[in-house]
Design a protein around this motif. Structure first.
Motif, PDB file in Angstrom:
ATOM      1  N   HIS A  18       0.811  -1.216   0.000  1.00  0.00           N
ATOM      2  CA  HIS A  18       0.000   0.000   0.000  1.00  0.00           C
ATOM      3  C   HIS A  18       0.844   1.265   0.000  1.00  0.00           C
ATOM      4  CE1 HIS A  18      -3.407  -2.565   0.727  1.00  0.00           C
ATOM      5  NE2 HIS A  18      -2.894  -3.033   1.860  1.00  0.00           N
ATOM      6  N   ARG A  19       2.084   1.210   0.475  1.00  0.00           N
ATOM      7  CA  ARG A  19       2.927   2.399   0.587  1.00  0.00           C
ATOM      8  C   ARG A  19       3.916   2.558  -0.568  1.00  0.00           C
ATOM      9  NH1 ARG A  19       5.309   1.813   6.538  1.00  0.00           N
ATOM     10  NH2 ARG A  19       5.343  -0.392   5.930  1.00  0.00           N
ATOM     11  N   GLU A 170       0.094   7.545  -0.497  1.00  0.00           N
ATOM     12  CA  GLU A 170       0.161   7.206   0.921  1.00  0.00           C
ATOM     13  C   GLU A 170       1.231   8.075   1.572  1.00  0.00           C
ATOM     14  OE1 GLU A 170      -1.587   5.056   2.719  1.00  0.00           O
ATOM     15  OE2 GLU A 170      -2.808   4.234   1.100  1.00  0.00           O
TER      16      GLU A 170
END
Length: 375
Positions: A18-19, A170
């Motif tokens: 996700h990052r 993010e």
């Protein structure tokens, strides 16, 4: 626990990322080239320095600035002392951090500011304070930020940070590979120009090539059995990493690895340089964390229990000069305590190339450990 099956599932790794950590590691070479181009466009190549600064002060938030200062200090040696200005404050937030110049800083010193944010009010004030003291100022940060305006107003050198589109998706992790190389590369070019270290454009290109080579060896599509980063991540799944480094440039790589394990993967690690590490960690390897330590009944059923945490040595080495190395003694100490050992040694090349390889492989390992770990 580590889901080892996920290590060999590129789609699953991408879904868990996700990052953008894996993308940042894979695109490190491209990030170096972009950052080098930004440095050239900012005019670093045309600077005419009057001589070496008395001291180089480095300010910035989080692990990225810490790692950058550590590495630059190791590369520059005793040419000019590298002094990191540690922030104070009540929270690790842009508006809460405070930086101050030391009382002795003046016109013969250089202030470097490195931040992936650029909105910190105190860094803008620091640039203004340095200008009033006569310090030279240079900064790497995202463009169109308050810091960019402050550095320009202080007649300093501002280099836009090389970013990628997914950086905005993010919050940026300070230990992420993309952030590290985006901040470090322009500062390497600047310190090369003023004669503190050797990082001309052709060396920066070699660094990018070496990072590309590591990405080919350690990328998510490469199976774990032939992927040194995935192998290291699997070896550290249920271990306390005891990171031992040998060589001037391996030290910063080891300290960065320990920090990345903590921030990205939530794993503790200890780090020390050889040969002092052998004495510093001897009690640790002989204590309850030793691989052979198991005070409980050997025949007790452990199926429902999490595996015990035991030490594993990770040896990061530069190529030894003149055959002087503490690696054999390190292996003997580890094996005498039944402690497994993982070793990373870069391929031949210049100092910055080999350092880049150590950093890149351990960055990939920390990212894999973060993505494949599960509660």
């Amino acid at each position: 626990m580590l889901d080892e099956s996920l290590l060999d599932t590129p789609e699953g790794l991408a879904e868990a990322d996700h990052r953008g950590l894996l993308r940042g590691a894979a695109e490190a070479g491209a990030r170096v080239r972009t950052a080098a181009r930004h440095a050239a466009e900012a005019g670093i190549g045309g600077l005419k320095p009057d001589g070496r600064p008395r001291a180089v002060l480095i300010a910035g938030p989080g692990a990225a600035a810490t790692h950058t200062a550590d590495l630059l200090g190791a590369l520059a040696g005793t040419g000019s002392p590298m002094v990191r200005l540690a922030p104070t404050g009540v929270a690790p937030a842009a508006g809460a951090l405070r930086w101050e110049l030391p009382g002795w800083a003046g016109s013969v010193d250089l202030l470097l500011i490195a931040t992936p944010d650029g909105t910190e009010p105190s860094l803008s004030l620091l640039a203004d304070q340095a200008y009033r003291r006569g310090c030279s100022v240079a900064a790497v940060a995202p463009p169109q930020t308050p810091l960019a305006e402050a550095v320009t107003g202080a007649h300093g050198l501002f280099v836009p940070m090389a970013t990628a589109p997914y950086d905005q998706e993010e919050p940026l992790a300070a230990s992420s590979p993309g952030v590290f190389w985006a901040l470090l590369t322009p500062l390497l070019a600047l310190l090369d120009r003023i004669g503190l270290l050797g990082a001309p454009p052709d060396v920066l290109e070699k660094i990018a090539d070496r990072l590309d080579h590591v990405a080919e060896r350690c990328g998510p599509a490469i199976a774990a059995y032939s992927n040194p980063a995935k192998t290291l991540a699997a070896e550290l799944a249920d271990a306390l990493p005891v990171v031992w480094t040998e060589g001037d440039s391996a030290g910063p790589a080891g300290r960065r690895f320990a920090a990345a394990l903590a921030e990205l993967a939530g794993r503790p690690a200890v780090v020390a340089e050889l040969p002092e590490a052998l004495a510093a960690h001897s009690a640790l390897l002989a204590g309850p964390l030793a691989a052979s330590a198991d005070p409980d009944d050997f025949f007790r059923d452990r199926v429902e229990e999490a595996p015990a945490l035991h030490a594993r040595v990770v040896l990061l080495r530069d190529r030894p000069i003149g055959g002087l190395t503490a690696a054999p003694a390190a292996r003997d100490v580890a094996l005498s305590h039944d402690t497994p050992i993982s070793e990373l040694e870069p391929e031949e090349g210049g100092e910055l190339e080999t350092l880049a390889e150590l950093i890149a492989v351990t960055d990939f390992a920390a990212v894999y450990l973060a993505l494949a770990s599960r509660a």
